[in-house]
Scaffold this active site. Sequence first.
Site, PDB file in Angstrom:
ATOM      1  N   ARG A 152       3.886   2.105   3.278  1.00  0.00           N
ATOM      2  CA  ARG A 152       4.298   3.271   2.504  1.00  0.00           C
ATOM      3  C   ARG A 152       5.576   3.827   3.135  1.00  0.00           C
ATOM      4  O   ARG A 152       5.847   3.623   4.317  1.00  0.00           O
ATOM      5  CB  ARG A 152       3.202   4.328   2.500  1.00  0.00           C
ATOM      6  CG  ARG A 152       1.883   3.857   1.888  1.00  0.00           C
ATOM      7  CD  ARG A 152       0.814   4.934   2.001  1.00  0.00           C
ATOM      8  NE  ARG A 152      -0.456   4.505   1.402  1.00  0.00           N
ATOM      9  CZ  ARG A 152      -1.408   3.853   2.059  1.00  0.00           C
ATOM     10  NH1 ARG A 152      -1.257   3.549   3.339  1.00  0.00           N
ATOM     11  NH2 ARG A 152      -2.525   3.500   1.435  1.00  0.00           N
ATOM     12  N   LYS A 178      -2.587   6.458   5.631  1.00  0.00           N
ATOM     13  CA  LYS A 178      -3.317   7.333   4.726  1.00  0.00           C
ATOM     14  C   LYS A 178      -4.779   7.413   5.123  1.00  0.00           C
ATOM     15  O   LYS A 178      -5.391   6.419   5.507  1.00  0.00           O
ATOM     16  CB  LYS A 178      -3.188   6.801   3.292  1.00  0.00           C
ATOM     17  CG  LYS A 178      -3.742   7.709   2.220  1.00  0.00           C
ATOM     18  CD  LYS A 178      -3.467   7.125   0.851  1.00  0.00           C
ATOM     19  CE  LYS A 178      -3.976   8.029  -0.255  1.00  0.00           C
ATOM     20  NZ  LYS A 178      -3.696   7.454  -1.601  1.00  0.00           N
ATOM     21  N   HIS A 242       7.415   2.665  -3.461  1.00  0.00           N
ATOM     22  CA  HIS A 242       6.067   2.156  -3.715  1.00  0.00           C
ATOM     23  C   HIS A 242       6.106   0.894  -4.563  1.00  0.00           C
ATOM     24  O   HIS A 242       5.186   0.074  -4.504  1.00  0.00           O
ATOM     25  CB  HIS A 242       5.206   3.223  -4.377  1.00  0.00           C
ATOM     26  CG  HIS A 242       3.823   3.302  -3.820  1.00  0.00           C
ATOM     27  ND1 HIS A 242       3.555   3.764  -2.547  1.00  0.00           N
ATOM     28  CD2 HIS A 242       2.620   2.940  -4.348  1.00  0.00           C
ATOM     29  CE1 HIS A 242       2.252   3.696  -2.324  1.00  0.00           C
ATOM     30  NE2 HIS A 242       1.660   3.198  -3.393  1.00  0.00           N
ATOM     31  N   ARG A 245       6.109  -1.891  -2.236  1.00  0.00           N
ATOM     32  CA  ARG A 245       4.745  -2.109  -1.735  1.00  0.00           C
ATOM     33  C   ARG A 245       3.944  -2.927  -2.758  1.00  0.00           C
ATOM     34  O   ARG A 245       3.225  -3.864  -2.392  1.00  0.00           O
ATOM     35  CB  ARG A 245       4.088  -0.757  -1.473  1.00  0.00           C
ATOM     36  CG  ARG A 245       2.636  -0.807  -1.000  1.00  0.00           C
ATOM     37  CD  ARG A 245       2.202   0.615  -0.638  1.00  0.00           C
ATOM     38  NE  ARG A 245       0.767   0.767  -0.514  1.00  0.00           N
ATOM     39  CZ  ARG A 245       0.063   0.529   0.591  1.00  0.00           C
ATOM     40  NH1 ARG A 245       0.685   0.091   1.681  1.00  0.00           N
ATOM     41  NH2 ARG A 245      -1.237   0.717   0.626  1.00  0.00           N
ATOM     42  N   HIS A 268      -5.932  -0.806   2.264  1.00  0.00           N
ATOM     43  CA  HIS A 268      -6.787  -0.390   1.151  1.00  0.00           C
ATOM     44  C   HIS A 268      -8.236  -0.283   1.617  1.00  0.00           C
ATOM     45  O   HIS A 268      -8.753  -1.168   2.294  1.00  0.00           O
ATOM     46  CB  HIS A 268      -6.724  -1.418   0.011  1.00  0.00           C
ATOM     47  CG  HIS A 268      -5.453  -1.374  -0.756  1.00  0.00           C
ATOM     48  ND1 HIS A 268      -4.985  -2.434  -1.517  1.00  0.00           N
ATOM     49  CD2 HIS A 268      -4.521  -0.387  -0.900  1.00  0.00           C
ATOM     50  CE1 HIS A 268      -3.851  -2.107  -2.087  1.00  0.00           C
ATOM     51  NE2 HIS A 268      -3.543  -0.876  -1.735  1.00  0.00           N
ATOM     52  N   TYR A 277      -3.735  -6.629  -7.946  1.00  0.00           N
ATOM     53  CA  TYR A 277      -2.414  -7.235  -7.884  1.00  0.00           C
ATOM     54  C   TYR A 277      -2.425  -8.725  -8.206  1.00  0.00           C
ATOM     55  O   TYR A 277      -1.369  -9.345  -8.309  1.00  0.00           O
ATOM     56  CB  TYR A 277      -1.816  -7.039  -6.484  1.00  0.00           C
ATOM     57  CG  TYR A 277      -1.484  -5.607  -6.162  1.00  0.00           C
ATOM     58  CD1 TYR A 277      -0.313  -5.025  -6.630  1.00  0.00           C
ATOM     59  CD2 TYR A 277      -2.342  -4.830  -5.401  1.00  0.00           C
ATOM     60  CE1 TYR A 277       0.000  -3.706  -6.337  1.00  0.00           C
ATOM     61  CE2 TYR A 277      -2.042  -3.505  -5.099  1.00  0.00           C
ATOM     62  CZ  TYR A 277      -0.871  -2.958  -5.567  1.00  0.00           C
ATOM     63  OH  TYR A 277      -0.574  -1.657  -5.271  1.00  0.00           O
TER      64      TYR A 277
END
Length: 291
Positions: A152, A178, A242, A245, A268, A277
């Site tokens: 990020r 995060k 992003h 990413r 994640h 993805y």
Amino acid sequence: MVSGDQPRSTAPATPEQAFCPADIMLVRTWLHNRSENTARAYRADVAEFARFTGKPMAEVQLADLQEWHDSMSGASDATRRRRMSAVKSVLTHGAKLGFLPHDAGAAFRLERGRDSLNERILSRQQVLAMLSAEKDPRRHALLALLYGTGLRLSEACSLRWRDMTRRQSGGIATVFGKGSKTRHVQVSASLWKEIVAVKVDGGPDAPVIPGHDGGPLHVRAAHRVVKRAAKRAGLPDDASAHWLRHAFASHQLDAGQPVHWVQAQLGHSSLATTTRYSHANPDAVGADLLA
């Protein structure tokens, strides 16, 4: 405030001034231990709702949420869902802890939006266009780091050399990301060579990607670097860091990287988030996206 919305009271100078004293404590406990960027965004969304209703959270009713939702007709679906999710979350938190007499948001139905992730995944050619047009070594290193690791933007700007460990081929970046989670991200040999080339004096506390003055690169400045690179490459106006990413995740999966490896790289919590993805892409590349 979305264009066309009519607030019921004069907007205060700061988000927190939108809250009554009881709601200030509620919001603070709700945001405790969240990242700075997440807390800032959530606080702004809830403050927007507080300004719209002009009433304490304890007096909020379902009709207030429905009216606010309808007032945001000019906003994108994603923006409306994000704002409504934030308000529903703080109301649930307040009810559970006894700050509020009831959870006014429990009965509000939040519609699932169309999954437009594919529209925000850049092709390899588009990423290379961003990189090739950036001639400044420091800015190029930022773009390469974002695409080559899937970090990020805030994570990339926070990296210090004390977080970097050299390996026989490339290295490892220890990332505090995060959700206050620490993960270890692989850095390819070609990317390691590039970030070393822009290294500045300052010892272990020196930023991996320095600003123009050699100090830490601010997130806002990094955002501008990405936006300018995207514009030069002819990408949509809403292209952002992003998107790099997203490209990292998609391209790595298309190249045959194990989904659990990609999940660990991105940080994640859910494997389902990473598998979104996965899609057919003739643009398959190797594990070292920058080689």
